[in-house]
Design an enzyme around this catalytic site. Sequence first.
Site, PDB file in Angstrom:
ATOM      1  N   GLN A  76       1.229  -1.724   0.467  1.00 30.03           N
ATOM      2  CA  GLN A  76      -0.332   0.660   0.370  1.00 30.03           C
ATOM      3  C   GLN A  76       0.785   1.171   0.343  1.00 30.03           C
ATOM      4  O   GLN A  76       0.051   2.006   0.889  1.00 30.03           O
ATOM      5  CB  GLN A  76      -1.247   0.012   0.857  1.00 30.03           C
ATOM      6  CG  GLN A  76      -1.810  -0.669   1.272  1.00 30.03           C
ATOM      7  CD  GLN A  76      -3.007  -0.825   0.003  1.00 30.03           C
ATOM      8  OE1 GLN A  76      -3.005   0.615  -0.196  1.00 30.03           O
ATOM      9  NE2 GLN A  76      -3.875  -0.821  -0.142  1.00 30.03           N
ATOM     10  N   SER A  77       2.011   1.354  -0.778  1.00 34.28           N
ATOM     11  CA  SER A  77       2.927   2.573  -0.788  1.00 34.28           C
ATOM     12  C   SER A  77       2.265   3.625  -1.464  1.00 34.28           C
ATOM     13  O   SER A  77       1.570   3.620  -2.610  1.00 34.28           O
ATOM     14  CB  SER A  77       4.398   1.790  -1.796  1.00 34.28           C
ATOM     15  OG  SER A  77       4.906   3.168  -1.719  1.00 34.28           O
ATOM     16  N   ASN A  78       2.141   5.177  -0.605  1.00 27.69           N
ATOM     17  CA  ASN A  78       1.488   5.545  -0.974  1.00 27.69           C
ATOM     18  C   ASN A  78       2.814   6.789  -2.534  1.00 27.69           C
ATOM     19  O   ASN A  78       2.204   6.915  -3.131  1.00 27.69           O
ATOM     20  CB  ASN A  78       1.411   6.959   0.147  1.00 27.69           C
ATOM     21  CG  ASN A  78       0.206   6.696   0.960  1.00 27.69           C
ATOM     22  OD1 ASN A  78      -0.543   6.021   1.166  1.00 27.69           O
ATOM     23  ND2 ASN A  78       1.158   6.620   2.397  1.00 27.69           N
TER      24      ASN A  78
END
Length: 335
Positions: A76-78
């Site tokens: 879930q990397s921004n």
Amino acid sequence: MMNLGRYPRVSLAHLPTPLERLDGLTKLLNGPEIWIKRDDCTGLSSGGNKTRKLEYLMAEAVAEGADTVITQGATQSNHARQTAAAAAKLGMACHILLEDRTKKTSFEYTENGNVLLDRLHGATIERCAANPDMNGEMEKVAARMRSEGRKVYAIPGGGSNPTGALGYVNAGIELVYQANALNLRVDHVVHATGSAGTQAGLVVGLTGIRSGIPVLGIGVRAPKEKQEENVFALAAKTCDKLDIPGAVKREDIVANCDYVGEGYGFPAPSTIEAIRTLASTDGILLDPVYSGKGMAGLIDLCKKGFFKKGENIVFLHTGGSVGLFGYANDFQSNG
């Protein structure tokens, strides 16, 4: 004197981001005056702190004639989402190496939230198991792509290198300018610290203009000593890049890693509570990986009297609320 105009930069962010008083939270805590620097409002693919870094990183990619950018991060990397959006905006291909850092397998975590947006921006995704050297793994993939004839620009996790950190050197200068315009004395800046680029850049920026404003990073992953060493190492390299070697001292780098909970990507009960609190007091969405932990730390430190009544505390919101859609179960199980 720091002259950021010497470094190539592309315009990706809506700047300056707002600096606002958190009326509801300030009233609730009945302690210091709490302000928020809204880097969730940088505008690129729902915003976030990585956009500032990407203005400098993507400018380097353009200057090098890259046709593809590659980066890595947790599922879930921004940072991955904002990199994919920046590549789309600049007409480049984007390849993302996603690390299974949490072992979460639900569809909402592996395909919703940031991952959904990565795909919408046209990025290709490759997944790998948890690995302590993700930048090394990324370089292997980059080498493979170069052997296929692509001109690849590789961006480290979080965009956290001296080039990316320039974005937060600039943010520190921007914050002081805004505070001066409001006649606001800032006593402390607080934010979530992870891959080190945001804190390193902020400290360099605030120190470089002799603002006298201390920065406290609330850790989201590593233990305190490791986090501080990572930030200091990057701050030192950033000072060298700016021709102000030694401007940041080791004691300028302070992290509090008491709010990590189980580990990276796992919101602690205090994280969930902080997200609920700010959403209900001021209508602002935090995220479960970074800013939620940062705010949990700020709230707890206010309650413990670490920040005093009459002080002005600025919380830097690093963005990431898109990640909430990958964590719905964590909010159901917490009431």
